[in-house]
Motif scaffolding. Structure first.
Motif, short mmCIF file in Angstrom:
data_model
loop_
_atom_site.label_atom_id
_atom_site.label_comp_id
_atom_site.label_asym_id
_atom_site.label_seq_id
_atom_site.Cartn_x
_atom_site.Cartn_y
_atom_site.Cartn_z
N GLY A 141 10.08 17.55 -23.77
CA GLY A 141 10.46 19.01 -23.38
C GLY A 141 9.31 19.63 -22.84
O GLY A 141 8.98 20.47 -21.71
N SER A 142 8.26 19.85 -23.59
CA SER A 142 6.90 20.50 -23.33
C SER A 142 6.29 19.95 -21.87
O SER A 142 5.96 20.44 -21.26
N ARG A 143 6.44 18.52 -21.94
CA ARG A 143 5.95 17.90 -20.51
C ARG A 143 6.95 18.10 -19.59
O ARG A 143 6.17 18.26 -18.30
N HIS B 167 15.56 13.14 -27.83
CA HIS B 167 16.29 14.16 -27.81
C HIS B 167 16.86 14.62 -26.71
O HIS B 167 18.13 14.87 -26.43
N ILE B 168 16.14 14.52 -25.48
CA ILE B 168 16.58 14.81 -24.21
C ILE B 168 16.88 13.75 -23.37
O ILE B 168 15.95 13.07 -23.03
N ASN C 98 5.37 21.55 -18.09
CA ASN C 98 4.49 21.58 -17.70
C ASN C 98 4.09 20.55 -16.71
O ASN C 98 2.88 20.50 -16.13
N GLY C 99 5.18 20.04 -16.25
CA GLY C 99 4.57 18.79 -15.19
C GLY C 99 4.15 17.61 -15.72
O GLY C 99 3.58 16.97 -14.98
N GLY C 100 4.19 17.37 -16.69
CA GLY C 100 3.44 16.30 -17.44
C GLY C 100 4.15 14.96 -17.27
O GLY C 100 5.36 14.81 -16.56
N ASN C 101 3.71 13.84 -17.85
CA ASN C 101 4.38 12.41 -17.67
C ASN C 101 5.38 12.35 -18.84
O ASN C 101 4.99 11.98 -20.17
N ILE C 102 6.61 12.49 -18.62
CA ILE C 102 7.73 12.55 -19.48
C ILE C 102 7.91 10.84 -20.15
O ILE C 102 8.55 10.93 -21.13
N LEU C 103 7.44 10.11 -19.49
CA LEU C 103 7.48 8.55 -19.82
C LEU C 103 6.26 8.06 -20.62
O LEU C 103 6.44 6.81 -20.86
#
Length: 357
Positions: A244-246, A274-275, A249-254
């Protein structure tokens, strides 16, 4: 919605005949101010501030449901121009329907989650593990309203299933640690010979995530934060830290998933995330994960918001297939915001694993 409901309710003869217009308007204004105060205070605090905060969130849900019922009545009478001899009775009936549906929604939210069963064939599962039973829960949201006493009833229901392991899929707390001295003992009462395993959700990171992790560890819960273990010989369990935080903040969710599986997954694999974000689902399927378990969506929680949630996430509730991978998104055991669920109650998953034949 507040002004609309207040105005429409005052058309009901039983109200107009007993309450003066000025008194009704003053009462509506005071109720609105209490609502605004509750929104400002929030409902995460564990002291007296929870009550106005909880009232505000639940009042919002009641307003929505009642507004929908009243709007149906207004459309049916063209806002009072048709069926004039009966439109006030229809308004009263719509208000009663709003109250009854709201009461049912509150009941659905506060009751002990029901057991929803899934029997699924997990690719590469060894034959000797055929029939293995797991329990999965998400979105418990322990906090001011749901405390150790509520969790104790959930544990009783878990133990009745007699699972090999219990999987907690994130949002174990509302925001901050539950800070309930009874919680550790309640969690240790879970009977699961292969342990209780958890991943973080977005709400853990809205508060003191380290405190929540420690609080659950005191109850014997083990966390998988971009980690994997062999749950049983030939059955692998992996968990990624909340994305979620990524996402915000536009981070790499992978990154967590890629760290776990830089190549293809080997053997029977269950992924806890979770998501249920589409990129994570697609990458997990491409890496050969057999089963992905998620929560977060609450199944929409209050109809018809499930249709809005579906605009953000590809799967809102239930079991689905993505290529060779199965994904189950649970609507969660607890809830967030208005303590209301419409139309489905909270759930816990009973997963019976079958070996391919």
């Amino acid at each position: 919605m507040h002004l609309y409901v207040a105005a429409r309710l005052y058309r009901i003869d039983a109200i107009r005949s007993r309450i003066r217009p000025g008194a009704w308007a003053l009462g509506a204004l005071l109720l609105w101010l209490v609502y605004l105060g509750g929104v400002h205070l929030g409902d995460e605090a564990l002291d007296w501030r929870w009550w106005p905060g909880q009232f505000a969130m639940t009042w919002l849900g009641i307003l929505f449901i009642t507004s929908v019922c009243l709007l149906v009545s207004d459309l049916a009478t063209c806002f009072g121009y048709w069926w004039r001899p009966h439109n006030r009775k229809l308004t009263a009936g719509a208000a009663l329907a709003g109250a009854l549906v709201s009461a049912f929604a509150i009941y659905q939210a506060v009751r002990t989650p029901v057991v929803v069963e899934h029997e699924l064939v997990l690719k590469d599962l060894p034959a000797h593990l055929d029939g293995t039973v797991l329990v999965a829960l998400s979105d418990i949201h322990l906090g001011a309203q749901r405390r150790a006493a509520w969790m104790e009833r959930v544990v009783e229901r878990i133990n009745a299933v007699n699972p090999a392991a219990v999987l907690l899929l994130g949002d174990q707390v509302e925001d901050e640690p539950a800070n309930d001295p009874r919680l550790a003992g309640v969690l240790r009462a879970i009977r699961a010979p292969r342990g209780v395993w958890a991943v973080t959700g977005n709400h853990e990171y809205y508060g003191n995530a380290a405190g929540t992790i420690a609080e659950f560890e005191a109850g014997g819960v083990r966390w998988l934060r971009d980690e994997r273990i062999e749950l049983l010989p030939g059955l692998h369990l992996a968990g990624i830290d909340d994305i979620g935080s990524r996402m915000r903040n536009g981070g790499n969710i992978l990154s967590g998933l890629d760290q776990l599986y830089p190549g293809a997954a080997q053997g029977a694999t269950i992924l806890m995330a979770h998501i249920p974000a589409a990129p994570v689902i697609d990458r997990a399927a491409a890496r050969g994960v057999g089963l992905m378990l998620s929560g977060h969506t609450h199944g929409g929680q209050i109809w018809p918001f499930n249709y809005l949630v579906a605009q953000r996430f590809p799967y809102v509730d239930g079991a689905h297939h993505v290529g060779d991978m199965q994904i189950i998104v649970t609507r969660g055991a607890g809830g967030w915001g208005p303590r209301m669920r419409l139309w489905k109650p909270g759930e816990m998953l009973k997963l019976t694993l079958r070996a391919p034949r």
